[in-house]
Design a protein around this motif. Structure first.
Motif, mmCIF file in Angstrom:
data_model
loop_
_atom_site.group_PDB
_atom_site.id
_atom_site.type_symbol
_atom_site.label_atom_id
_atom_site.label_comp_id
_atom_site.label_asym_id
_atom_site.label_seq_id
_atom_site.Cartn_x
_atom_site.Cartn_y
_atom_site.Cartn_z
ATOM 1 N N ALA A 1 0.851 -1.192 0.000
ATOM 2 C CA ALA A 1 0.000 0.000 0.000
ATOM 3 C C ALA A 1 0.886 1.241 0.000
ATOM 4 C CB ALA A 1 -0.900 -0.003 1.228
ATOM 5 N N VAL A 2 0.849 1.987 -1.085
ATOM 6 C CA VAL A 2 1.607 3.231 -1.204
ATOM 7 C C VAL A 2 0.630 4.383 -1.043
ATOM 8 C CG1 VAL A 2 3.110 4.610 -2.679
ATOM 9 C CG2 VAL A 2 3.255 2.119 -2.744
ATOM 10 N N SER A 3 0.911 5.261 -0.091
ATOM 11 C CA SER A 3 -0.004 6.373 0.179
ATOM 12 C C SER A 3 -0.008 7.350 -0.991
ATOM 13 C CB SER A 3 0.418 7.105 1.451
ATOM 14 O OG SER A 3 1.611 7.842 1.217
ATOM 15 N N PRO A 4 -1.080 8.125 -1.146
ATOM 16 C CA PRO A 4 -1.114 9.148 -2.205
ATOM 17 C C PRO A 4 0.057 10.114 -2.109
ATOM 18 C CG PRO A 4 -3.305 8.825 -1.277
ATOM 19 C CD PRO A 4 -2.368 8.029 -0.425
ATOM 20 N N GLU A 5 0.454 10.456 -0.854
ATOM 21 C CA GLU A 5 1.574 11.376 -0.678
ATOM 22 C C GLU A 5 2.867 10.761 -1.184
ATOM 23 O OE1 GLU A 5 2.974 14.673 -0.371
ATOM 24 O OE2 GLU A 5 1.287 14.744 1.014
ATOM 25 N N GLU A 6 3.082 9.467 -0.884
ATOM 26 C CA GLU A 6 4.286 8.794 -1.368
ATOM 27 C C GLU A 6 4.280 8.695 -2.895
ATOM 28 O OE1 GLU A 6 5.597 5.618 2.026
ATOM 29 O OE2 GLU A 6 3.624 5.306 1.157
ATOM 30 N N THR A 7 3.099 8.409 -3.468
ATOM 31 C CA THR A 7 2.998 8.316 -4.931
ATOM 32 C C THR A 7 3.355 9.648 -5.571
ATOM 33 O OG1 THR A 7 1.268 6.651 -4.734
ATOM 34 C CG2 THR A 7 1.452 7.792 -6.847
ATOM 35 N N ARG A 8 2.830 10.737 -5.021
ATOM 36 C CA ARG A 8 3.152 12.062 -5.576
ATOM 37 C C ARG A 8 4.641 12.357 -5.460
ATOM 38 N NH1 ARG A 8 -1.884 13.415 -3.229
ATOM 39 N NH2 ARG A 8 -0.906 14.091 -1.288
ATOM 40 N N THR A 9 5.244 11.933 -4.340
ATOM 41 C CA THR A 9 6.680 12.171 -4.154
ATOM 42 C C THR A 9 7.495 11.444 -5.208
ATOM 43 O OG1 THR A 9 6.386 12.439 -1.768
ATOM 44 C CG2 THR A 9 8.603 11.959 -2.537
ATOM 45 N N MET A 10 7.127 10.201 -5.502
ATOM 46 C CA MET A 10 7.871 9.430 -6.511
ATOM 47 C C MET A 10 7.668 10.004 -7.904
ATOM 48 S SD MET A 10 7.758 5.451 -5.318
ATOM 49 C CE MET A 10 5.989 5.257 -5.206
ATOM 50 N N VAL A 11 6.440 10.358 -8.234
ATOM 51 C CA VAL A 11 6.140 10.871 -9.569
ATOM 52 C C VAL A 11 6.793 12.217 -9.799
ATOM 53 C CG1 VAL A 11 4.273 11.710 -11.053
ATOM 54 C CG2 VAL A 11 3.987 9.582 -9.777
ATOM 55 N N ARG A 12 6.978 12.996 -8.694
ATOM 56 C CA ARG A 12 7.469 14.359 -8.821
ATOM 57 C C ARG A 12 8.942 14.416 -9.246
ATOM 58 N NH1 ARG A 12 6.823 15.500 -4.006
ATOM 59 N NH2 ARG A 12 9.008 15.508 -3.385
ATOM 60 N N ALA A 13 9.679 13.353 -9.036
ATOM 61 C CA ALA A 13 11.111 13.371 -9.332
ATOM 62 C C ALA A 13 11.359 13.805 -10.765
ATOM 63 C CB ALA A 13 11.712 11.988 -9.089
ATOM 64 N N GLY A 14 12.175 14.833 -10.937
ATOM 65 C CA GLY A 14 12.440 15.364 -12.275
ATOM 66 C C GLY A 14 13.912 15.265 -12.631
ATOM 67 N N PRO A 15 14.307 15.908 -13.717
ATOM 68 C CA PRO A 15 15.702 15.855 -14.159
ATOM 69 C C PRO A 15 16.646 16.453 -13.119
ATOM 70 C CG PRO A 15 14.283 16.733 -15.882
ATOM 71 C CD PRO A 15 13.462 16.677 -14.634
ATOM 72 N N VAL A 16 17.843 15.925 -13.064
ATOM 73 C CA VAL A 16 18.847 16.430 -12.135
ATOM 74 C C VAL A 16 20.180 16.502 -12.872
ATOM 75 C CG1 VAL A 16 19.423 14.125 -11.269
ATOM 76 C CG2 VAL A 16 19.894 16.116 -9.847
ATOM 77 N N ASN A 17 20.979 17.480 -12.520
ATOM 78 C CA ASN A 17 22.320 17.599 -13.091
ATOM 79 C C ASN A 17 23.168 16.441 -12.570
ATOM 80 O OD1 ASN A 17 25.206 18.364 -13.038
ATOM 81 N ND2 ASN A 17 24.466 20.263 -13.957
ATOM 82 N N PRO A 18 23.677 15.572 -13.460
ATOM 83 C CA PRO A 18 24.425 14.385 -12.991
ATOM 84 C C PRO A 18 25.625 14.737 -12.122
ATOM 85 C CG PRO A 18 23.889 14.177 -15.317
ATOM 86 C CD PRO A 18 23.537 15.587 -14.931
ATOM 87 N N GLU A 19 26.348 15.798 -12.472
ATOM 88 C CA GLU A 19 27.518 16.188 -11.673
ATOM 89 C C GLU A 19 27.090 16.682 -10.289
ATOM 90 O OE1 GLU A 19 29.512 19.062 -14.077
ATOM 91 O OE2 GLU A 19 30.623 17.548 -15.215
ATOM 92 N N ALA A 20 25.967 17.397 -10.241
ATOM 93 C CA ALA A 20 25.464 17.870 -8.953
ATOM 94 C C ALA A 20 25.036 16.692 -8.085
ATOM 95 C CB ALA A 20 24.291 18.825 -9.172
#
Length: 416
Positions: free
Chosen positions: A84-103
């Motif tokens: 069971a994944v909470s709606p808040e956890e689902t939003r957190t996972m989906v929200r992950a966006g691009p990141v600078n690899p060196e950063a």
């Protein structure tokens, strides 16, 4: 938790045995390959009891999408085990966006240094977190890293709290401005609110918010447990500390301060066993030696308490205090040893920063009530973080009936 799982890195043990030690039913194995700006991840889920595969998949993405890739793998495993994944956890996972690899790489290196909890590693960690922000000024997690370095410098007595804590608060505020749903940022802000501002209401609000955003945050559950023990809310503390140890059973930091909590609760024999277990795997863990010192002191075992006090200062490379303790013990026993050690630190504080609470502790153990209260007043003026444990800490039992101590309890925001 990473800290517990990494105990098994390069260990040749069967998966069922590892799973039993961790208290889990499944194990995720994987590999990561990086070629230029491309990352390939292979992950497989294994039922530990039978050592059989349940699921496997491979992914290839641009390195900038590594956080999105983590989210995809997490969601796939969650679906497979029907958790069971909470709606808040689902939003957190989906929200992950691009990141600078060196950063991101600099951030990970900073984290690895921060976990070592020493002056030198804090310095290295800060350099990596700042490098991450040079590469990506909007990288919220790196601001949390910066905040944690400043917070721990103040908490560990490496520099005056009024110099360190406001810098930590400024950094975590930037993180929250970038991402209000970042669990780590709320946990760090809660710590600063408690340890420096003595704002217990704000601290509890952010601890709860951080845990709500990430219910599996061992850091969040532990820091909240430490908050609760300070307020003598032992039933709630019991729930939080055992959740911490369930999520991260082999973390020596959590194991050590669980021992401190046991001393606060006057469960001395359990605490001694706990500290010995920690010192078997981390013999130079100064906080474990301090905790053991306290447990022996409360049991009236002065020889053993003195031995652990000497080890505590030895691990800190403070040989001047260590020698003063040895000389004082030979001259007049435990209390004389503590007094000489306190005198050394008090004289040193005229030249450089020494946490006032550390001086007060030695005077309290020496039975010098006036000096102990004098230095506790200084610690309160400096807003030193150990004062959040004034109501439960073992060092101050001989001072509790004094009206001046009761006033300190009120100034810190605790109920007398």
């Amino acid at each position: 938790s990473r800290t517990s799982v990494m105990q098994f890195k390069n260990v040749q043990k069967p998966l069922p045995e590892i799973a039993r030690a961790l208290g889990v039913e499944g194990i995720v194995e994987g590999s990561v390959q990086r070629s230029g700006e491309r990352v390939r991840v292979t992950a497989q889920l294994i039922r530990a009891a039978t050592d059989t595969h349940l699921w496997s998949e491979s992914y290839e993405r641009d390195a900038r999408d590594v956080l999105t890739l983590e989210a995809e793998v997490s969601q796939a495993i969650a679906r497979e085990i029907r958790v069971a994944v909470s709606p808040e956890e689902t939003r957190t996972m989906v929200r992950a966006g691009p990141v600078n690899p060196e950063a991101y790489e600099a951030y990970l290196k900073g984290q690895s240094h921060w976990y070592q909890l020493s002056r030198e590693h804090f310095d290295a960690a800060l350099q990596y977190f700042e490098l991450a922000l040079q590469k990506d000024p909007k990288f919220a997690l790196a601001y949390v890293g910066v905040a944690n370095v400043w917070m721990m410098r103040g908490d560990a007595g490496l520099m005056p709290p009024h110099e360190a804590m406001p810098k930590g608060k400024a950094a975590v505020s930037k993180a929250l401005a970038l991402d209000e749903t970042l669990s780590e940022a709320h946990i760090t802000l809660a710590n600063i609110s408690e340890l420096y501002d003595y704002d217990w209401t704000a601290a509890e609000r952010d601890f709860r918010r951080g845990i709500e955003l990430n219910p599996n945050s061992a850091d969040g559950h532990f820091m909240y447990a430490d908050f609760l023990i300070s307020q003598k809310r032992t039933e709630e503390w019991n729930n939080e500390i055992h959740k911490t140890l369930e999520l991260d059973p082999f973390n020596p930091f959590f194991q050590c301060f669980y021992g401190w909590h046991l001393v606060y609760l006057q469960r001395y024999d359990e605490a001694i066993a706990q500290f010995r277990k920690v010192l078997e795997i981390a013999p130079d863990f100064s906080s474990a030696h301090m905790g053991l010192w306290g447990a022996y002191y409360k049991k009236g075992m002065q020889d053993e308490a003195l031995s652990e006090a000497r080890k505590f200062f030895s691990v800190l490379h403070d040989h001047e205090v260590e020698e003063a303790l040895t000389r004082g013990y030979a001259e007049g026993g435990y209390e004389r040893a503590m007094h000489l050690g306190a005198d050394v630190l008090a004289a040193r504080s005229q030249r450089t920063h020494v946490p006032a609470v550390r001086i007060a502790r030695l005077y309290a153990h020496a039975g010098d009530k006036e000096q102990a209260l004098h230095w506790l007043e200084k610690a309160c003026d400096e807003r030193e973080s150990p004062l959040t444990h004034l109501g439960v800490a073992w060092d101050w039992d001989s001072l509790r009936s004094d009206p001046r101590f009761q006033d300190l309890i009120r100034r810190v925001g605790l109920t007398p």
